[in-house]
Design an enzyme around this catalytic site. Structure first.
Site, PDB file in Angstrom:
ATOM      1  N   PHE A 134       0.699  -1.106  -0.076  1.00 53.01           N
ATOM      2  CA  PHE A 134       0.438  -0.117   0.308  1.00 53.01           C
ATOM      3  C   PHE A 134       0.959   1.254  -0.117  1.00 53.01           C
ATOM      4  O   PHE A 134       1.767   1.481   1.028  1.00 53.01           O
ATOM      5  CB  PHE A 134      -0.800  -0.134   1.016  1.00 53.01           C
ATOM      6  CG  PHE A 134      -1.903   0.897   1.405  1.00 53.01           C
ATOM      7  CD1 PHE A 134      -3.128   1.616   0.613  1.00 53.01           C
ATOM      8  CD2 PHE A 134      -2.063   1.985   2.318  1.00 53.01           C
ATOM      9  CE1 PHE A 134      -3.926   2.011   0.948  1.00 53.01           C
ATOM     10  CE2 PHE A 134      -2.574   2.749   2.792  1.00 53.01           C
ATOM     11  CZ  PHE A 134      -3.705   3.046   1.683  1.00 53.01           C
ATOM     12  N   SER A 187       2.884  -6.702   3.325  1.00 55.87           N
ATOM     13  CA  SER A 187       1.914  -5.818   3.712  1.00 55.87           C
ATOM     14  C   SER A 187       0.796  -5.925   2.966  1.00 55.87           C
ATOM     15  O   SER A 187       0.721  -7.154   2.688  1.00 55.87           O
ATOM     16  CB  SER A 187       3.087  -4.023   3.589  1.00 55.87           C
ATOM     17  OG  SER A 187       2.321  -3.107   4.270  1.00 55.87           O
ATOM     18  N   ASP A 218       7.428  -3.794  14.118  1.00 57.35           N
ATOM     19  CA  ASP A 218       6.440  -3.340  12.524  1.00 57.35           C
ATOM     20  C   ASP A 218       5.840  -1.591  13.462  1.00 57.35           C
ATOM     21  O   ASP A 218       4.818  -1.897  14.032  1.00 57.35           O
ATOM     22  CB  ASP A 218       5.661  -4.064  12.065  1.00 57.35           C
ATOM     23  CG  ASP A 218       5.991  -3.653  11.044  1.00 57.35           C
ATOM     24  OD1 ASP A 218       4.605  -2.677  10.602  1.00 57.35           O
ATOM     25  OD2 ASP A 218       5.283  -4.691  10.219  1.00 57.35           O
ATOM     26  N   HIS A 235       8.866  -2.621   8.628  1.00 59.55           N
ATOM     27  CA  HIS A 235       7.627  -3.761   8.279  1.00 59.55           C
ATOM     28  C   HIS A 235       8.774  -3.672   6.924  1.00 59.55           C
ATOM     29  O   HIS A 235       8.168  -4.209   6.363  1.00 59.55           O
ATOM     30  CB  HIS A 235       6.645  -2.169   8.186  1.00 59.55           C
ATOM     31  CG  HIS A 235       5.944  -2.244   7.325  1.00 59.55           C
ATOM     32  ND1 HIS A 235       4.835  -3.399   7.673  1.00 59.55           N
ATOM     33  CD2 HIS A 235       5.351  -2.152   6.250  1.00 59.55           C
ATOM     34  CE1 HIS A 235       3.895  -4.071   6.868  1.00 59.55           C
ATOM     35  NE2 HIS A 235       4.274  -2.600   5.734  1.00 59.55           N
TER      36      HIS A 235
END
Length: 248
Positions: A29, A97, A193, A223
């Protein structure tokens, strides 16, 4: 919808033709293919056919992303999957992700996928629910959560509020169907994260129906682990996992 912005350098989709085993790699994203390219290149070097699609509205400008829906992002990975099915007998899917969310989505909808490797996959982010109700059109960036000094993710400097509503819909859809996943799964999660809570990966591990599943914690990355200190761990573990699955 024609994209009026050109694709940023480094955010282009990538394709490597190799043997008849394909690997789809999906970015996340507001991010770009840059976050997955090192993995794609490593898998291609190992002989596999690799497809790294650019998710619609990504890798250009955040105003372009604002106009896209989660169905557009699904369509982008579906096209990549189709590209691989035309060239390969066996397909593995991995993603970071939201790319991990899309990996789960594909496994829920294509039972012939051989195995999946979600990396810091998102299925539930509590603070996003509140964020979608703010009055602003754009929020601050969420990209580049990386522990390794001097490494930057090629990601948007703003996050469209409308797009937050779209990823929430995608996460809800995927989470509600996790039990449909039966293929082998290697789930990679960063211990720390700042974007996706690590317990997302634990929920995925518990709710998928796969008999063969493993959860590996990465201790030295945030992350964007694919560009972080554990990049080699991800590559090695993925290649070993693929080899083991193919032997069975």
């Amino acid at each position: 919808m024609e994209e009026k912005y050109s694709v940023l350098e480094g955010a282009e989709p990538f394709y490597f033709e190799g043997n008849n085993i394909g690997i789809l790699v999906s970015h996340g994203f507001t991010g770009s293919t840059q976050s997955m390219r090192p993995l794609g290149e490593a898998y291609a070097k190992a002989g596999y056919t690799v497809c790294g699609p650019r998710l619609k509205g990504h890798g250009t400008h955040y105003e372009e992303m604002e106009k896209t829906t989660y169905q557009d992002w699904v369509a982008s990975v579906e096209q990549g999957y189709q590209w691989l099915t035309e060239r390969c007998d066996t397909i593995f899917v991995t993603g970071l992700s939201m790319g991990g969310t899309l990996t789960l989505y594909l496994a829920e909808n294509h039972p012939d996928i051989k195995a999946i490797i979600p990396i810091n996959a998102a299925i539930e982010i509590q603070n996003m629910a509140a964020a979608q109700n703010v009055e602003a059109r754009f929020l601050d960036a969420i990209g580049s959560d990386i522990k390794k000094p001097g490494v930057k993710e090629l990601a948007y400097e703003k996050t469209p509020v409308r797009s937050i509503g779209e990823i929430i819909k995608l996460m809800e859809d995927v989470k509600s169907n996790l039990s449909q996943i039966t293929c082998p799964a290697l789930i990679l999660v960063s211990k720390e994260d700042h974007v996706v809570p690590p317990d997302n990966s634990q929920i995925i591990y518990e709710q998928i129906s796969s008999k063969e599943k493993r959860l590996i914690q990465m201790d030295n990355s945030y992350h964007v682990a694919t560009l972080d200190n554990d990049q080699d761990v991800i590559i090695t573990e993925t290649l070993n996992f693929i080899e083991q699955v193919l032997k069975k």
